[in-house]
Design an enzyme around this catalytic site. Structure first.
Site, mmCIF file in Angstrom:
data_model
loop_
_atom_site.group_PDB
_atom_site.id
_atom_site.type_symbol
_atom_site.label_atom_id
_atom_site.label_comp_id
_atom_site.label_asym_id
_atom_site.label_seq_id
_atom_site.Cartn_x
_atom_site.Cartn_y
_atom_site.Cartn_z
ATOM 1 N N LYS A 1 -4.440 2.829 3.273
ATOM 2 C CA LYS A 1 -5.604 2.051 2.821
ATOM 3 C C LYS A 1 -6.767 2.979 2.444
ATOM 4 C CE LYS A 1 -4.442 -1.986 5.587
ATOM 5 N NZ LYS A 1 -4.422 -2.482 6.955
ATOM 6 N N GLU B 1 -5.834 -5.752 -4.406
ATOM 7 C CA GLU B 1 -6.794 -6.145 -3.362
ATOM 8 C C GLU B 1 -6.130 -6.313 -1.996
ATOM 9 O OE1 GLU B 1 -9.846 -6.022 -2.024
ATOM 10 O OE2 GLU B 1 -10.588 -6.952 -3.863
ATOM 11 N N GLY C 1 -6.067 -7.048 3.926
ATOM 12 C CA GLY C 1 -5.822 -8.484 3.914
ATOM 13 C C GLY C 1 -6.672 -9.208 2.890
ATOM 14 N N ILE D 1 -10.009 -9.331 2.656
ATOM 15 C CA ILE D 1 -11.375 -8.826 2.448
ATOM 16 C C ILE D 1 -11.488 -8.187 1.049
ATOM 17 C CG2 ILE D 1 -13.207 -7.390 3.441
ATOM 18 C CD1 ILE D 1 -11.496 -7.345 6.032
ATOM 19 N N LYS E 1 0.819 -1.224 0.000
ATOM 20 C CA LYS E 1 0.000 0.000 0.000
ATOM 21 C C LYS E 1 0.847 1.266 0.000
ATOM 22 C CE LYS E 1 -0.848 -1.563 4.636
ATOM 23 N NZ LYS E 1 -0.617 -2.962 4.437
#
Ligand code: HSE
Length: 357
Positions: free
Chosen positions: A187, A111, A116, A118, A87
């Site tokens: 994120k 993703e 993680g 999800i 990220k």
């Protein structure tokens, strides 16, 4: 697909094992540190990977912004698809990487960089096909949730709870990124870009949980409340605001019950309303599975967000994130930016109660 994996830590090893066991993919290279690059397929020389015309996809599982960002650029320039968990590197060069991928007709998927295992990015992209996204918020860091959960449920102190999160592999290499809110900052930028289809600012208020104590949690518990570290992002028409802060929650809120390393993301679309995505936001096997799902999606030539997708020009407006802030036992009102600045100046813990989300 013929794949190279950059990095052989906890997540990298699980990705490699899955690819080795797969009939449809070939693991061609693993980039490893020189002293550890001893097994077959391992190299410490990234140019061997980038110059190998047979490699179709590069999977970036390196820590830190550099050289991960430069390697992703090299891969895209060499005509290879990219999947990243990184990220920090993605935020550093989001626009450049998206545009490079677009120019080359390549996929850039991320993703595992946003919670993680999800499927936040996949669901955001799906939702954005039919909705205007109005908000993205929630628990986005497994380490801090693990610490708060241990403190709440077991009466643990902050430091041993952090050590346990590190032992279980949830924390970043440098856990200050988790505690300070920097991990959530990355994120929420990536998810806001994806949700609002623009390149959002990286200058917004960020408050972490470094100053959290048992006393603070006990005080909120006595009032029927708790706090959890949230990523916060809202959009109203052409304006948006982003922030990271510990948020005050009633004990019966869904987020108040999120245990251990789990995360709970909320996406709000103008037609769908709220959708909550719950799962493990950290950990080797679950995160590696999100990487492999991205590889599968590229192999299946699924839709990708290209440069045109991010073409909106929204205005950053910090007043959209306003409310009350509890700092050292006193309640203040203001924008999250003002409340964060006050907490930082006083070197105290901030618990934020948004007026609206
Ligand atoms: N350190 C991160 C967390 C890993 O605790 O959530 C997943 O991004």
């Amino acid at each position: 697909m013929r794949i190279a994996v950059l990095g052989h830590g906890v997540i990298g090893r699980h990705v490699c094992a899955t690819l080795e066991a797969s009939a449809e993919h070939e693991l061609r290279w693993i980039l490893e540190r020189p002293e550890l690059a001893t097994a077959p397929k391992m190299t410490a020389d990234v140019s061997r990977i980038m110059n190998d015309p047979e490699v179709e996809l590069v999977c970036d599982i390196l820590p830190g912004t550099h050289p991960s960002y430069e390697y992703m650029k090299l891969a895209l320039e060499a005509g290879k698809h990219v999947v990243t968990v990184n990220k920090a590197a993605l935020c550093f060069g989001f626009r450049e990487l998206v545009e490079l991928a677009e120019r080359g007709g390549l996929c850039l998927r991320y993703e595992a960089a946003c919670g993680g295992t999800i499927p936040n990015v996949a669901e955001t992209l799906k939702l954005a096909q039919t909705n205007e996204l109005e908000a993205v918020y929630g628990i986005m860091n497994g380490t801090t949730n693990f610490i708060i959960d241990r403190m709440n449920r077991e009466g643990a102190d902050f430091a041993p709870a952090l050590r346990e999160a590190q032992r279980l592999g949830y924390a970043e290499a440098d856990p200050t990124a988790d505690l300070s809110g920097f991990d959530v900052k990355n994120k929420i930028i990536i998810l806001s870009n994806t949700a609002y289809r623009c390149y959002c600012t990286d200058e917004f208020p960020v408050c972490g949980i470094q100053r959290l104590t048992r006393g603070i949690l006990d005080g909120f518990a006595a009032a029927g409340k708790t706090v959890k570290l949230f990523g916060l992002s809202v959009r109203r028409g052409e304006r948006y605001a982003i922030g990271v802060a510990p948020v005050v929650l009633p004990l019966d809120a869904l987020e108040a019950h999120v245990p251990a390393n789990f995360n709970l993301f909320t996406l709000r679309g103008d037609k769908a309303g709220e959708i909550k995505l719950y799962g493990q936001g950290a950990g080797g096997v679950p995160t590696a599975d999100a990487v492999v799902r991205d590889i599968q999606a590229i192999a299946a030539a699924s839709a990708r967000p290209g440069g045109a997708y991010f073409s909106r020009a929204l205005v950053y407006d910090p007043t959209l994130l306003s409310g009350a802030g509890y700092i050292g036992g006193t309640r203040y009102e203001g924008t999250l930016a003002e409340l964060c600045a006050r907490a930082r100046a006083e070197d105290k813990f901030l618990a934020f109660e948004p007026a609206t989300l």
